[in-house]
Design a protein around this motif. Structure first.
Motif, short mmCIF file in Angstrom:
data_model
loop_
_atom_site.label_atom_id
_atom_site.label_comp_id
_atom_site.label_asym_id
_atom_site.label_seq_id
_atom_site.Cartn_x
_atom_site.Cartn_y
_atom_site.Cartn_z
N ALA A 46 0.85 -1.19 0.00
CA ALA A 46 0.00 0.00 0.00
C ALA A 46 0.89 1.24 0.00
CB ALA A 46 -0.91 0.00 1.22
N THR A 58 -9.18 2.29 1.52
CA THR A 58 -8.82 1.91 0.16
C THR A 58 -7.39 2.39 -0.06
OG1 THR A 58 -11.10 2.16 -0.55
CG2 THR A 58 -9.41 2.13 -2.28
N THR A 78 -1.58 0.67 -4.70
CA THR A 78 -0.18 0.27 -4.57
C THR A 78 0.77 1.29 -5.18
OG1 THR A 78 -0.39 -1.08 -6.56
CG2 THR A 78 -0.73 -2.18 -4.44
N ARG A 99 -3.54 -0.90 -11.90
CA ARG A 99 -2.86 -0.92 -10.61
C ARG A 99 -3.68 -1.73 -9.62
NH1 ARG A 99 2.19 1.34 -11.39
NH2 ARG A 99 1.93 3.20 -12.64
N PRO A 100 -3.05 -2.59 -8.85
CA PRO A 100 -3.79 -3.28 -7.79
C PRO A 100 -4.16 -2.30 -6.68
CG PRO A 100 -1.76 -4.45 -8.33
CD PRO A 100 -1.71 -3.13 -9.03
N VAL A 101 -5.29 -2.56 -6.04
CA VAL A 101 -5.76 -1.77 -4.91
C VAL A 101 -6.04 -2.73 -3.76
CG1 VAL A 101 -7.60 -0.27 -4.07
CG2 VAL A 101 -6.74 0.01 -6.38
N LEU A 102 -5.57 -2.36 -2.58
CA LEU A 102 -5.81 -3.16 -1.38
C LEU A 102 -6.93 -2.54 -0.57
CD1 LEU A 102 -2.09 -3.66 -0.33
CD2 LEU A 102 -3.51 -5.22 -1.66
N SER A 103 -7.67 -3.38 0.10
CA SER A 103 -8.71 -2.93 1.02
C SER A 103 -8.30 -3.35 2.42
CB SER A 103 -10.05 -3.56 0.64
OG SER A 103 -11.04 -3.19 1.55
N ASP A 143 -7.13 -7.19 2.13
CA ASP A 143 -7.65 -8.02 1.05
C ASP A 143 -7.37 -7.37 -0.29
OD1 ASP A 143 -8.91 -10.00 2.68
OD2 ASP A 143 -10.55 -8.59 3.06
N HIS A 144 -7.23 -8.20 -1.29
CA HIS A 144 -7.22 -7.77 -2.68
C HIS A 144 -8.32 -8.57 -3.33
CE1 HIS A 144 -6.01 -6.47 -6.59
NE2 HIS A 144 -5.70 -7.69 -6.96
N HIS A 145 -9.33 -7.94 -3.82
CA HIS A 145 -10.56 -8.56 -4.34
C HIS A 145 -11.40 -9.06 -3.18
CE1 HIS A 145 -9.26 -8.09 -8.43
NE2 HIS A 145 -8.18 -8.80 -8.22
N SER A 189 -12.02 -11.64 0.24
CA SER A 189 -11.37 -12.44 1.26
C SER A 189 -11.67 -13.91 1.03
CB SER A 189 -11.85 -12.02 2.64
OG SER A 189 -11.33 -12.88 3.62
#
Length: 116
Positions: free
Chosen positions: A19, A35, A38, A50-54, A70-72, A74
């Motif tokens: 992140a 939110t 990366t 770009r990937p996004v982490l939650s 999580d990514h997408h 859980s």
């Protein structure tokens, strides 16, 4: 991952993404959802490919803060804590982010990238 030479090392061909900033902070009654892309978002084009982490911070027990990343979606992995029940944390939100407090422990999430 494997552990050798005193460092966490990734397998060949694997790149870790972390992140880069707290882009959006949602304060709920007993939890904080963040939110976190990366890469730092400077313009609209930075959001492409770009990937996004939650991240979700809550407190299952007093003096415990749980952080889920999580990514997408859980996959449900994890474990339960004895005596855990929702609602132990207290959230305070403002212009400078949000703070989750549980007993003597607290976690503060500030918007933007570290050092900005």
């Amino acid at each position: 991952m494997k552990f050798t030479d005193g460092l966490w090392q990734l397998r060949p061909g694997v790149t870790a993404l972390y992140a880069a900033e707290a882009y959006d902070i949602q304060a709920e009654q007993n939890a904080v959802t963040v939110t976190a892309p990366t890469t730092v978002i400077h313009r609209r084009g930075d959001t492409l490919n770009r990937p996004v982490l939650s991240l979700r911070l809550d407190s299952p027990l007093e003096n415990v803060i749980r952080v889920r990343i999580d990514h997408h979606v859980s996959d449900g992995r994890g474990f339960d804590l004895d005596g855990a029940e929702p609602g132990h944390g207290l959230v305070k939100a403002g212009e400078n982010g949000a703070t989750l407090t549980s007993g003597a422990l607290g976690a503060t999430i500030a918007p933007g990238a570290p050092g900005t």
